[in-house]
Design a protein around this motif. Structure first.
Motif: not given
Length: 365
Positions: A258-262, A270-272, A287-288, A293-298
Motif C-alpha cells: 500500500k505504501a508503494v502504491r500511494a 521518496h518513502l519514509m 520495503a527496500q 523495483k518501483a524506482g522509489i528512494q527509501l
C-alpha cells in the motif's frame, strides 16, 4: 553549525520518557527512560503506571541529555514537547515539564504532533526531508500513510488502520504464542527461524473494492489465534517460528504494497518509514525490495530512532525554529486525539514574543 537552532525535545506519549537535544539536523543527545518492564506483567501499557514513571524519570532524563550533549539549559533556543496524540495522563506530564522549563529559562515553547515527529526524526540521519515525502508510520498505536509537503505545517492523511494497529497486532499474536511483551521484537526474532510462506494468513483490505490506503489487522490477528487454537485442540504441536514468520509476512506485505502504491498514485519518489514497527527487519527488507523495483528512494531511520524518543520531538522543534514558526502559548494542553493535520499548536503570532507575558496571560484566563 553554531547558528542552527539548539532545541530540547520531550516525549511522553506512552511508556517512554524521551529527552533529545538537537542542533539543526544534528543529534547531540537522545536519553530514554523506559517503563516497559513495569507493564510487561499486564501484557500491555497501563496508563497510570506510565504517568507515574514519567514523573519520576523526567528531571533525571533531562539532566542526562544535557550532560551528554555538553550544553547548558540556558544555551537552548527552544523547548519542544509532544502535545498529542497519546495517553492523556502521560502527555500531561511532558507538557507540564516543558512549560516549566520554558518559563524558567525564558525560552519559546513548541507543542508538536507525535506522528509528525516520527517523520521528522529521519532528518537526523539522512538530512532534510524532500518535499513532498510519503510516510508510512507503523507502531503500537498507529498504522498510517501520510503525505508531507512541509513537515512543519502540511501533513495530509491518506490512509490509516480501521481497527488494530500493526504493532498492537504484533503484541496480541505474541501473547497467543506465549512470547511475552512487547511483541514486535520477539516476533521478529522468532520469525527469522521460520518459513513466512508456511501458513496462508489473510491480507486485510487487499481486494480491488477495498480502500486503497487503509489498513486492517484485526482479522489477521483473529486468524492467527484460531489457527493456533485449532492445533492445540487437536493435540498437535504449534510451529511457533512458522506462525510468527507467516504472520509477519502478511503484515509487511500489506504495509509495503500500500505504501508503494500511494507513492505511485501521488507521484512521490521518496518513502519514509517510521514508528516502532519500522525496526522490524522483514519490513525493512521488503520495503527496500519493492522501492528499488518501483524506482522509489527509501528512507528508514536506524531502529533506535524509530521507537518513541525525545530526539524526534527535538528534530521537529528545531525545524519549527529554523523556519520561523510561531511558538505555542502557555495555555498549551495535551490532546490525546490530536489530528496529524495539526502539526504543532501555535499560540504566539509574533514567533517567540515575550514568553512571560504570554504565560501571565494564560494564567489569568
Amino acid at each position: 553549525m553554531a547558528d542552527e537552532p539548539l532545541v530540547l525535545g520531550i516525549e511522553t506519549s506512552c511508556d517512554e520518557t524521551g529527552v533529545g537535544i538537537v542542533r539543526g539536523t544534528t543529534l547531540l543527545a537522545d536519553a530514554v527512560a523506559s517503563s516497559v518492564n513495569d507493564h510487561a506483567r499486564y501484557g500491555g501499557v497501563v496508563p497510570e503506571i506510565a504517568s507515574r514513571a514519567h514523573l519520576e524519570a523526567m528531571i533525571p532524563t533531562i539532566r542526562r541529555a544535557l550532560d551528554t550533549a555538553g550544553v547548558k539549559a540556558t544555551d537552548l533556543d527552544g523547548i519542544a514537547v509532544t502535545a498529542g496524540p497519546g495517553l492523556a495522563g502521560a502527555l500531561l506530564v511532558g507538557v507540564s515539564a516543558a512549560k516549566a522549563y520554558a518559563w524558567a529559562l525564558d525560552k519559546p515553547l513548541y507543542g508538536v504532533n507525535h506522528l509528525a515527529s516520527h517523520i521528522c526524526v529521519d532528518q537526523l540521519e539522512h538530512g532534510r526531508l524532500p518535499e513532498p515525502t510519503m510516510a508510512l508510520l507503523v507502531s503500537g498505536g498507529h498504522s498510517s500513510l501520510l503525505l508531507s509537503t512541509d513537515i512543519t505545517s502540511d501533513v495530509r492523511p491518506l490512509g490509516a488502520t480501521i481497527d488494530d494497529a500493526a504493532g498492537e497486532a504484533f503484541d496480541k499474536v505474541a501473547r497467543v504464542l506465549g512470547l511475552g511483551f512487547p511483541g514486535g521484537p520477539v516476533v521478529d526474532r522468532m520469525a527469522r527461524e521460520g518459513d513466512g510462506s508456511a501458513i496462508a494468513f489473510p491480507r486485510g483490505l487487499s481486494s480491488a473494492s477495498d480502500p486503497a490506503y487503509d489498513f486492517s489487522f484485526s482479522g489477521l490477528k483473529t486468524a492467527v489465534a484460531r489457527w493456533v487454537e485449532a492445533r492445540r485442540r487437536a493435540g498437535e504441536e504449534v510451529p511457533v517460528a512458522d506462525v510468527a514468520a507467516s504472520f509477519q509476512e502478511a503484515v509487511t506485505d500489506v504495509l509495503t504494497r500500500k505504501a508503494v502504491r500511494a507513492c505511485k498514485d501521488s507521484g512521490v519518489d521518496h518513502l519514509m518509514i517510521g514508528g516502532g514497527v519500522a525496526a522490524n527487519s522483514r519490513l525493512r527488507e521488503m520495503a527496500q525490495q519493492r522501492c528499488d523495483k518501483a524506482g522509489i528512494q527509501l528512507r528508514v531511520p536506524r531502529p533506535g530512532l524509530c521507537t518513541d524518543n525525545g530526539a524526534m520531538v527535538a528534530a521537529l522543534g528545531s525545524e519549527m525554529v529554523w523556519r520561523g514558526r510561531s511558538a505555542s502559548a502557555f495555555d498549551l494542553s495535551a490532546d490525546s486525539s490530536m489530528p496529524v493535520t495539526e502539526v504543532h499548536v501555535p499560540g504566539a503570532p509574533d514567533g517567540h514574543g515575550d514568553v512571560h507575558a504570554h504565560a501571565h496571560e494564560a494564567l489569568r484566563s
